[in-house]
Design a protein around this motif. Structure first.
Motif, mmCIF file in Angstrom:
data_model
loop_
_atom_site.group_PDB
_atom_site.id
_atom_site.type_symbol
_atom_site.label_atom_id
_atom_site.label_comp_id
_atom_site.label_asym_id
_atom_site.label_seq_id
_atom_site.Cartn_x
_atom_site.Cartn_y
_atom_site.Cartn_z
ATOM 1 N N THR A 87 16.924 -3.394 6.388
ATOM 2 C CA THR A 87 15.857 -2.788 5.614
ATOM 3 C C THR A 87 15.486 -1.445 6.366
ATOM 4 O O THR A 87 14.947 -0.367 5.787
ATOM 5 N N SER A 88 15.531 -1.334 7.677
ATOM 6 C CA SER A 88 14.947 -0.462 8.506
ATOM 7 C C SER A 88 15.977 1.084 8.332
ATOM 8 O O SER A 88 15.676 2.244 8.189
ATOM 9 N N SER A 89 17.123 0.695 7.920
ATOM 10 C CA SER A 89 18.131 1.832 7.223
ATOM 11 C C SER A 89 18.128 1.893 5.617
ATOM 12 O O SER A 89 17.901 3.015 5.207
ATOM 13 N N LEU A 90 17.912 1.012 4.862
ATOM 14 C CA LEU A 90 18.031 1.056 3.630
ATOM 15 C C LEU A 90 16.744 1.456 2.920
ATOM 16 O O LEU A 90 16.710 2.482 1.872
ATOM 17 N N PHE A 91 15.524 0.877 3.335
ATOM 18 C CA PHE A 91 14.150 1.391 2.835
ATOM 19 C C PHE A 91 13.387 1.695 4.113
ATOM 20 O O PHE A 91 12.493 1.056 4.250
ATOM 21 N N PRO A 92 13.840 2.625 4.793
ATOM 22 C CA PRO A 92 12.953 3.103 6.092
ATOM 23 C C PRO A 92 11.426 3.199 5.987
ATOM 24 O O PRO A 92 10.864 3.073 6.769
ATOM 25 N N TYR A 93 11.113 3.994 4.656
ATOM 26 C CA TYR A 93 9.588 4.371 4.606
ATOM 27 C C TYR A 93 8.976 2.888 4.591
ATOM 28 O O TYR A 93 7.859 2.850 4.968
ATOM 29 N N LEU A 94 9.314 1.680 3.762
ATOM 30 C CA LEU A 94 8.646 0.567 3.814
ATOM 31 C C LEU A 94 8.402 -0.077 5.290
ATOM 32 O O LEU A 94 7.479 -0.442 5.432
ATOM 33 N N ASP A 95 9.612 0.051 5.917
ATOM 34 C CA ASP A 95 9.432 -0.651 7.273
ATOM 35 C C ASP A 95 8.552 0.579 7.942
ATOM 36 O O ASP A 95 7.655 -0.292 8.836
ATOM 37 N N HIS A 96 8.602 1.709 7.690
ATOM 38 C CA HIS A 96 7.674 2.598 8.735
ATOM 39 C C HIS A 96 6.361 2.247 8.453
ATOM 40 O O HIS A 96 5.371 2.108 9.405
ATOM 41 N N TRP A 97 5.951 2.342 6.956
ATOM 42 C CA TRP A 97 4.570 1.871 6.841
ATOM 43 C C TRP A 97 4.326 0.449 7.000
ATOM 44 O O TRP A 97 2.868 0.288 7.407
ATOM 45 N N ARG A 98 4.795 -0.481 7.156
ATOM 46 C CA ARG A 98 4.679 -1.790 7.571
ATOM 47 C C ARG A 98 4.137 -1.903 9.013
ATOM 48 O O ARG A 98 3.195 -2.411 9.266
ATOM 49 N N LYS A 99 4.960 -1.081 9.628
ATOM 50 C CA LYS A 99 4.395 -1.131 11.205
ATOM 51 C C LYS A 99 3.211 -0.407 11.399
ATOM 52 O O LYS A 99 2.270 -0.660 12.199
ATOM 53 N N GLN A 100 2.752 0.610 10.509
ATOM 54 C CA GLN A 100 1.668 1.503 10.454
ATOM 55 C C GLN A 100 0.438 0.677 10.022
ATOM 56 O O GLN A 100 -0.746 0.666 10.498
ATOM 57 N N TYR A 101 0.619 0.064 8.753
ATOM 58 C CA TYR A 101 -0.559 -0.612 8.017
ATOM 59 C C TYR A 101 -0.425 -1.933 7.881
ATOM 60 O O TYR A 101 -1.674 -2.523 7.018
ATOM 61 N N GLY A 102 0.453 -2.922 8.279
ATOM 62 C CA GLY A 102 0.563 -4.198 8.162
ATOM 63 C C GLY A 102 1.345 -4.493 7.231
ATOM 64 O O GLY A 102 2.119 -4.147 6.531
ATOM 65 N N SER A 103 1.422 -6.108 6.872
ATOM 66 C CA SER A 103 2.236 -6.552 5.793
ATOM 67 C C SER A 103 1.715 -6.383 4.462
ATOM 68 O O SER A 103 2.310 -7.154 3.481
ATOM 69 N N VAL A 104 0.600 -5.919 4.072
ATOM 70 C CA VAL A 104 -0.015 -5.689 2.768
ATOM 71 C C VAL A 104 -0.638 -4.030 2.827
ATOM 72 O O VAL A 104 -1.417 -3.853 3.593
ATOM 73 N N TYR A 105 0.082 -3.257 2.019
ATOM 74 C CA TYR A 105 -0.455 -1.998 2.147
ATOM 75 C C TYR A 105 -0.103 -1.299 0.512
ATOM 76 O O TYR A 105 0.815 -1.828 -0.193
ATOM 77 N N THR A 106 -0.702 -0.170 0.200
ATOM 78 C CA THR A 106 -0.231 0.274 -0.945
ATOM 79 C C THR A 106 0.146 1.715 -0.812
ATOM 80 O O THR A 106 -0.149 2.560 0.132
ATOM 81 N N TYR A 107 0.876 2.381 -1.573
ATOM 82 C CA TYR A 107 1.476 3.467 -1.599
ATOM 83 C C TYR A 107 1.763 3.974 -3.222
ATOM 84 O O TYR A 107 1.706 3.202 -4.078
ATOM 85 N N SER A 108 2.116 5.228 -3.222
ATOM 86 C CA SER A 108 2.375 5.778 -4.513
ATOM 87 C C SER A 108 3.585 6.750 -4.914
ATOM 88 O O SER A 108 4.107 7.363 -3.729
ATOM 89 N N THR A 109 4.171 6.509 -5.908
ATOM 90 C CA THR A 109 5.213 7.436 -6.409
ATOM 91 C C THR A 109 4.982 8.344 -7.311
ATOM 92 O O THR A 109 5.718 8.486 -8.489
ATOM 93 N N GLY A 110 3.649 8.917 -7.406
ATOM 94 C CA GLY A 110 3.350 9.848 -8.379
ATOM 95 C C GLY A 110 2.515 9.081 -9.423
ATOM 96 O O GLY A 110 1.351 8.872 -9.422
ATOM 97 N N MET A 111 3.396 8.769 -10.416
ATOM 98 C CA MET A 111 2.769 8.097 -11.594
ATOM 99 C C MET A 111 2.796 6.573 -11.368
ATOM 100 O O MET A 111 2.386 5.921 -12.437
ATOM 101 N N LYS A 112 3.120 6.060 -10.102
ATOM 102 C CA LYS A 112 2.988 4.727 -9.952
ATOM 103 C C LYS A 112 2.305 4.138 -8.905
ATOM 104 O O LYS A 112 2.681 4.785 -7.790
ATOM 105 N N GLN A 113 1.610 3.252 -8.758
ATOM 106 C CA GLN A 113 0.758 2.952 -7.463
ATOM 107 C C GLN A 113 1.545 1.621 -7.229
ATOM 108 O O GLN A 113 1.736 0.824 -8.256
ATOM 109 N N HIS A 114 1.809 1.307 -6.009
ATOM 110 C CA HIS A 114 2.671 0.209 -5.813
ATOM 111 C C HIS A 114 1.860 -0.627 -4.433
ATOM 112 O O HIS A 114 0.833 -0.106 -3.847
ATOM 113 N N LEU A 115 2.121 -1.889 -4.691
ATOM 114 C CA LEU A 115 1.563 -2.861 -3.578
ATOM 115 C C LEU A 115 2.773 -3.660 -2.711
ATOM 116 O O LEU A 115 3.416 -4.402 -3.336
#
Ligand code: HEM
Length: 533
Positions: A87-115
């Motif tokens: 997952t660190s190579s396929l979805f590195p941004y998710l892994d990156h943010w998990r290390k930064q914000y923990g196992s529940v966090y939110t991010y956005s792809t512009g018109m969509k908010q994700h949890l």
């Protein structure tokens, strides 16, 4: 006079342009404001996440992290392969943010908010949420429309519930037990072919086999015969077209590419290029021809296989009021056949490929499986009775599905405001659980989470980890995989037949490179080196 007319036309033209732009900005602005509102509500509950840019959310950061990862990509071999959390190579941004914000966090792809939800307690809540308010993520299902239509995998609400009720009985445990013989029949030609290939190389010390295409063909044959009876003679062509479609669709990042204004305005068309539409039409007409052939063959005289259940279900759906009128008899049948075809053959084939890769690195587990199969099954061939005695095979498959789950995500969209424990998820938020990360969390599985240790499942899933509801290779909750029993049975039969007949290692030509194409599969296939026993 003429000049006046031209000036008037110009003015009208500008009024129209400004009006359309104004309307566009209003719609866009409203949608953006909605996204910001969702984010604020999540943050007020303590959910953190990377700060988004105004129009493109966190997409620029995702792209930057992704390209950085590609530059730093490593070569993997031996034990390193198993320890590699891809997952660190396929979805590195998710892994990156998990290390930064923990196992529940939110991010956005512009018109969509994700949890992002990878906390075992919240996953448990997701598992237990018995509600129609959590559906499949709408922008993803739009992008997958050509391959899955509005069948059971992608639909929501009462339409989904109705389709699930129709299909589920085909995969009840007692029905699945009755299909063991059929799976053996489909697999034996491949096993014999491999045996002949090895024997014909007498005198040579090894023989390399690329397993993926053969497994895909067997799995396709199994699903055709088990679910659609003999009438699916066009199966081969349908599968190869579905594979082309899968590759064409996943050429772009279907999950997290930027969803901007175009997605709102044009929906799925944005991603539908001519090639995809052409293959889709071809598949639909192949399936429809087979349905028509079957209807012609005889009426009411068929055994109740899945195709029959779908045909009958489509009749009642189209008479009644459960399904909106747009969902015609034809699309109901075609979409559900396509869904089962895809869900039922790619997943199993990929899972067996990963299992053989892991066993090639762990020959002692091959020996244990061989001993078990030869002592429990007559002639080393499983049947409806002996299959439930294959404990070692089951443990190895569970460990494979833990380390290499073919489906990378459980994804949901909150179709209405939904409570997950103490967390209130606003309507419209897309929820993502990254299965491989959950399956490698040392908090859940212990310090050896990155090792291949099938014995952890010796007393079942509940004893294998701290939070059993975190083992989710078949998804969770109300949308749990319909083919779970069937898939497990198929994997057990295939692994037993192969391992009891061949000893193998990993060929030096194997390149470890998991890739995400709707499923996580070996990009360059799995090549095993068979040693004549
Ligand atoms: C190793 C084999 C398989 C794996 C790992 C697998 C995995 C999954 C996963 C992760 C989901 C999504 C669940 C969720 O969103 O919570 C799913 C759904 C589904 N699977 Fe499977 N699957 C496998 C085999 C099969 C087979 C053999 C069939 C049918 C013949 C099948 C039919 C389905 C269907 C119809 C759904 C949609 C269920 C719904 O949304 O109500 N799967 N599967």
């Amino acid at each position: 006079m003429e000049i006046l007319m031209v000036e008037m036309a110009k003015t009208i033209w500008w009024i129209i342009v400004i009006g359309v732009l104004g309307l566009g900005f209003r719609v866009y602005g409203k949608a953006m404001a909605e996204q910001w509102r969702m984010r604020r509500r999540l943050m007020m509950q303590g959910v953190k996440g990377p700060p988004p840019s105004l129009f493109r959310g966190n997409v620029p950061e995702m792209q930057r992290i992704q390209s950085q990862t590609m530059i730093n990509s490593k070569h993997y071999s031996g034990d390193n392969i198993i320890a590699h959390d891809y997952t660190s190579s396929l979805f590195p941004y998710l892994d990156h943010w998990r290390k930064q914000y923990g196992s529940v966090y939110t991010y956005s792809t512009g018109m969509k908010q994700h949890l992002y939800v990878n906390h075992p307690e919240v996953v448990k809540e997701l598992n237990q949420a018995n509600t129609l308010n959590l559906g499949k993520v709408s922008y993803v299902t739009k992008r997958l429309k050509s391959i899955l239509g509005r069948g059971v995998i992608t639909s929501n609400g009462p339409h989904w519930a109705h389709q699930r009720r129709i299909i589920a009985p085909e995969f009840f445990l007692d029905k699945v037990k009755g299909m063991v013989g059929l799976v053996v029949e489909s697999a034996m030609p491949m096993v014999s072919k491999w045996e002949e290939m090895v024997q014909s190389r007498e005198g040579e010390t090894f023989f390399d086999i690329r397993v993926d295409d053969d497994l895909r063909a067997v799995s396709a044959d199994i699903i055709s015969r088990a679910c659609f009876g003999s009438s699916f003679s066009k199966g081969k062509e349908i599968f190869s077209k579905l594979r082309c479609l899968q590759k064409a669709i996943t050429h772009n990042n279907i999950l997290f590419s930027h969803n901007g204004f175009t997605d709102i305005s044009f929906g799925s068309k944005k991603h539908g290029n001519a090639k995809i539409e052409e293959i889709e039409k071809h598949i639909d007409s192949l399936i429809w021809e087979t349905v028509k052939e079957r209807e012609k063959e005889c009426v009411g005289d068929h055994k109740k296989d899945l195709m029959q259940l779908i045909l009958e279900g489509a009749m009642t759906s189209c008479d009644g009021s459960l399904v909106d009128k747009a969902s015609s008899y034809k699309s109901f049948v075609v979409d559900n056949c396509k869904s089962i075809y895809f869900a039922g053959h790619e997943t199993s084939a990929v899972a067996v490929s990963w299992c053989l890769m892991l066993l090639a690195l762990n020959p002692s587990w091959q020996t244990r499986i061989r001993d078990e199969v030869l002592s429990s099954c007559k002639n080393g061939i499983p049947d409806a009775d002996s299959i439930s005695n294959l404990k070692t095979v089951t443990m190895v498959i569970q460990e494979t599905l833990r380390l290499y789950p073919p489906a990378a995500f459980v994804s949901r969209e909150a179709l209405a405001e939904t409570k997950l424990g103490n967390l209130v998820v606003p309507k419209g938020v897309c929820i993502w659980t990254l299965i491989p990360t959950l399956h490698r969390d040392p908090e859940i599985w212990g310090a050896d989470a990155n090792e291949f240790r099938p014995e952890r499942f010796s007393e079942g899933v509940s004893k294998a980890c701290k939070y059993p509801q975190s083992f989710v290779p078949f998804g969770l909750g109300t949308r749990l995989c319909l083919g779970k029993n069937f898939g497990m049975m198929e994997l057990k039969v295939l692994v037993s037949l192969i391992v009891s007949r061949f000893s193998f290692t990993l060929s030096p030509t194997y390149q470890h490179s998991p890739v995400f194409r709707m499923l996580v599969e070996p990009q360059h296939g799995v090549v095993i080196r068979v040693c004549p026993s």
